[in-house]
Scaffold this active site. Structure first.
Site, mmCIF file in Angstrom:
data_model
loop_
_atom_site.group_PDB
_atom_site.id
_atom_site.type_symbol
_atom_site.label_atom_id
_atom_site.label_comp_id
_atom_site.label_asym_id
_atom_site.label_seq_id
_atom_site.Cartn_x
_atom_site.Cartn_y
_atom_site.Cartn_z
ATOM 1 N N ARG A 1 0.815 -1.218 0.000
ATOM 2 C CA ARG A 1 0.000 0.000 0.000
ATOM 3 C C ARG A 1 0.849 1.269 0.000
ATOM 4 O O ARG A 1 0.354 2.336 -0.335
ATOM 5 C CB ARG A 1 -0.891 0.035 1.243
ATOM 6 C CG ARG A 1 -1.951 -1.045 1.282
ATOM 7 C CD ARG A 1 -2.670 -0.985 2.621
ATOM 8 N NE ARG A 1 -3.733 -1.984 2.718
ATOM 9 C CZ ARG A 1 -4.276 -2.361 3.865
ATOM 10 N NH1 ARG A 1 -3.833 -1.827 4.990
ATOM 11 N NH2 ARG A 1 -5.234 -3.257 3.884
ATOM 12 N N LYS B 1 3.015 -20.697 5.739
ATOM 13 C CA LYS B 1 2.069 -21.252 6.697
ATOM 14 C C LYS B 1 1.442 -20.118 7.515
ATOM 15 O O LYS B 1 2.001 -19.024 7.553
ATOM 16 C CB LYS B 1 2.772 -22.261 7.612
ATOM 17 C CG LYS B 1 3.703 -21.631 8.652
ATOM 18 C CD LYS B 1 4.251 -22.695 9.568
ATOM 19 C CE LYS B 1 5.086 -22.075 10.670
ATOM 20 N NZ LYS B 1 4.328 -21.332 11.686
ATOM 21 N N HIS C 1 9.914 -23.597 6.376
ATOM 22 C CA HIS C 1 11.333 -23.242 6.375
ATOM 23 C C HIS C 1 12.195 -24.279 7.085
ATOM 24 O O HIS C 1 13.400 -24.361 6.838
ATOM 25 C CB HIS C 1 11.548 -21.852 6.982
ATOM 26 C CG HIS C 1 11.306 -21.767 8.452
ATOM 27 N ND1 HIS C 1 10.075 -21.479 8.985
ATOM 28 C CD2 HIS C 1 12.142 -21.936 9.506
ATOM 29 C CE1 HIS C 1 10.156 -21.463 10.306
ATOM 30 N NE2 HIS C 1 11.393 -21.739 10.653
ATOM 31 N N LYS D 1 16.462 -26.407 6.220
ATOM 32 C CA LYS D 1 17.639 -26.461 7.085
ATOM 33 C C LYS D 1 18.532 -27.650 6.715
ATOM 34 O O LYS D 1 18.051 -28.750 6.453
ATOM 35 C CB LYS D 1 17.210 -26.557 8.555
ATOM 36 C CG LYS D 1 16.525 -25.292 9.072
ATOM 37 C CD LYS D 1 16.138 -25.445 10.529
ATOM 38 C CE LYS D 1 15.491 -24.172 11.052
ATOM 39 N NZ LYS D 1 16.446 -23.059 11.127
ATOM 40 N N GLU E 1 11.296 -23.077 22.402
ATOM 41 C CA GLU E 1 11.762 -21.697 22.294
ATOM 42 C C GLU E 1 11.766 -21.067 23.678
ATOM 43 O O GLU E 1 10.912 -21.379 24.509
ATOM 44 C CB GLU E 1 10.858 -20.901 21.351
ATOM 45 C CG GLU E 1 10.893 -21.390 19.915
ATOM 46 C CD GLU E 1 10.043 -20.543 18.998
ATOM 47 O OE1 GLU E 1 10.589 -19.600 18.402
ATOM 48 O OE2 GLU E 1 8.837 -20.809 18.901
ATOM 49 N N ASP F 1 0.605 -23.890 15.028
ATOM 50 C CA ASP F 1 1.749 -23.108 14.570
ATOM 51 C C ASP F 1 2.949 -23.979 14.246
ATOM 52 O O ASP F 1 3.706 -23.670 13.317
ATOM 53 C CB ASP F 1 2.122 -22.079 15.643
ATOM 54 C CG ASP F 1 3.207 -21.121 15.183
ATOM 55 O OD1 ASP F 1 3.130 -20.658 14.024
ATOM 56 O OD2 ASP F 1 4.124 -20.825 15.978
ATOM 57 N N HIS G 1 5.840 -28.194 10.939
ATOM 58 C CA HIS G 1 7.242 -28.513 11.186
ATOM 59 C C HIS G 1 7.438 -29.917 11.763
ATOM 60 O O HIS G 1 8.207 -30.726 11.230
ATOM 61 C CB HIS G 1 7.866 -27.511 12.155
ATOM 62 C CG HIS G 1 7.828 -26.091 11.690
ATOM 63 N ND1 HIS G 1 7.866 -25.739 10.353
ATOM 64 C CD2 HIS G 1 7.771 -24.924 12.365
ATOM 65 C CE1 HIS G 1 7.826 -24.422 10.251
ATOM 66 N NE2 HIS G 1 7.758 -23.912 11.451
#
Length: 515
Positions: free
Chosen positions: A70, A177, A207, A211, A245, A264, A269
């Site tokens: 935008r 995702k 992603h 790896k 994490e 998530d 994953h």
């Protein structure tokens, strides 16, 4: 018969027709269009990865990058945004000559997803790039935008003719995702995307599959004879796949609230890591062969019942992390005081194949856990007979093969060894392989590999729609069960999750690893 050079007709010149597989493949003429170019993903990952590819000589000199947003930007404004992103986040050193060549192909188109005229301008911009820079009519459209905007963008790409593939040219769409929020929405999303782009032109980015350590699962299993004989239920007691994490969710409520840890991370994953760990050897590494084996495994995977005992969900509460006191999720900015979004999820799965029958797969993920780590651990059964006194082996655990995905990429083999001295005492020791010390070249970022594969039309590392839908079939019963059970179990920040997760393994006499 013979060819003009005197060679037989069926003779193949090895120097001419056999490509050295160790040599990197370079993308042909093409451009990338990024929707959502003002977002964090574009700034921190996509733009730096494109520069790093150019710096490594893997993009054509005429490559073009088009931003769509935008903002009222000129091409020069967009170039400045890319420059700042590259200087801050690129993996490889900044080289002015590489930047100058890359920046010649930067263009910006202002507009919104419901603006027909904006997509007309986008089409004109791409056609002009084809003529001026020789991008060959080959365009990749990267949808770095919320999933609810996918249908509008796909419809606009179809209406403007940008999804067409005339005269051998290609148009590809890249989707981030989450791929839906349950099976029904995933099926609807796949149908929408496939109504515009054939499945061969759809690249769903996970992603983690980019790896190096994840790809090394295939090398570890199928290039080494020593592991294959024990990679099965005869020797493996159970498998743990962990993505932990240590960060919280402050400032991410808009994305995360209502989605949660299972949607998530586990749906994409961790189930992909399970598939690579449990799959049979493919006939070849052709994309269709790899995908076929992953689909077989996911088709045979199911949640272990009863779900109340074999799943766990939690939500981090106040605690200590890295020497600092941190707030719980319900006190994070943007989250409701009554939010039932889980920040920790663990599930128990069975893979009903001859290789894995009877071996539970434990998957867990969470925020504000003890440390940041992603690993796959194959924990082996104890030896059927130990000719030692109990005191000799009281410090001996089970053998384990641990694939460390991040942050310290490598492989650890844990086994028992005699303690030096006059007595016969056995305890665990580790044998480590580390990517950082074994190879001089640093591993490329996952997005470098995946973006290059999109431009090459190499779909091996991208889940197809059947994989996505099978993953939702596996996870949906747990999500539905949790939805009827009120709030997640609280756990203190800096710990390894709620007590229900530990009880899940204790019932079978097992324990979670403490990475």
């Amino acid at each position: 018969m013979s060819e003009g050079n005197g060679a037989p007709a069926d003779w193949v010149n090895p120097l001419r027709d056999r490509r050295d597989k160790r040599m990197p493949r370079i993308a042909g003429p093409c451009s990338v269009v990024i929707f959502g170019v003002t977002g964090d993903l574009a700034r921190k990952k996509l733009m730096p990865a494109i520069y790093d590819l150019a710096n490594r000589g893997l993009l054509p000199p005429t490559f073009a990058l088009v931003g769509f947003a935008r903002r009222d930007w000129a091409d020069e404004d967009f170039a400045e945004v890319v420059y700042d992103a590259v200087k801050t986040h690129a993996r490889t050193p900044f080289r002015q000559e590489v930047w100058d060549r890359l920046a010649e192909g930067f263009r910006f188109v202002q507009g919104t997803f419901d603006d027909d005229e904006a997509f007309v301008r986008l089409s004109e911009t791409l056609h002009k790039l084809d003529e001026e820079r020789g991008t060959g009519g080959n365009h990749a459209f990267y949808l770095s935008i919320p999933p609810n905007a996918f249908p509008a963008v796909c419809e606009q790409l179809s209406k403007s003719g940008l999804a067409d593939n005339p005269d051998g040219r290609w148009s590809r769409v890249v989707i981030e995702k989450p791929f839906g929020h349950d099976l029904a929405s995933a099926e609807a999303l796949n149908a929408t995307v496939n109504s515009v782009f054939p499945e061969s032109s759809v690249f769903r980015i996970d992603h983690y599959l980019g790896k190096e350590t994840v790809q090394n699962i295939l090398a570890l299993r199928f290039a080494n004879e020593m592991f294959e004989p024990i990679w099965n239920a005869h020797y493996v007691d159970h498998v743990q796949i962990t993505m932990a994490e240590d960060i919280g969710l402050g400032g991410r409520a808009g994305y995360y609230d209502g989605i949660g840890a299972a949607r998530d991370v586990i749906q994409n994953h961790l189930l992909q890591l399970l598939a690579l760990t449990a799959m049979e050897e493919p006939v070849s590494f052709h994309p269709s062969e790899l995908q076929a084996e992953k689909i077989k495994v996911l088709s045979a995977t199911r949640l272990v019942e009863p779900l109340d005992q074999n799943t766990s969900r939690g939500q981090y509460a106040m605690g200590w992390q890295g020497g600092q006191k941190v707030v719980g999720l319900l006190d994070e900015e943007g989250f409701s005081k009554t939010s039932t979004t889980e920040t920790f999820a663990a599930i128990t799965l069975d893979v009903d194949t001859r290789r894995w029958a009877g071996v539970p797969f434990y998957l867990r993920t969470g925020k504000r856990l003890g440390r940041r780590v992603t690993e796959i651990a194959l924990v082996f059964k104890r030896a059927p007979h130990l000719p030692f006194d109990t005191t000799m082996t009281e410090e001996l655990g089970k053998n384990a093969l641990v694939i460390r995905v991040q942050p310290d990429e490598g492989i650890t083999l844990r086994f028992g060894s005699k303690v030096p001295g006059n007595s016969m005492a056995v305890r665990d020791v580790n044998m480590d392989f580390s990517y950082g010390s074994a190879f001089a070249e640093a591993s490329p970022e996952a997005y470098e590999r995946l973006i290059l594969d999109v431009l090459l039309g190499e779909p091996s590392l991208f889940p197809v729609n059947e994989e996505v839908e099978l993953a939702w079939k596996i996870l949906d019963p747990a999500l539905q069960n949790w939805a009827s059970h009120g709030s997640p179990d609280p756990y203190e920040s800096g710990t390894w999750g709620p007590e229900s997760a530990f009880e899940m393994l204790h019932r079978s006499g097992r324990e979670w690893r403490r990475p």
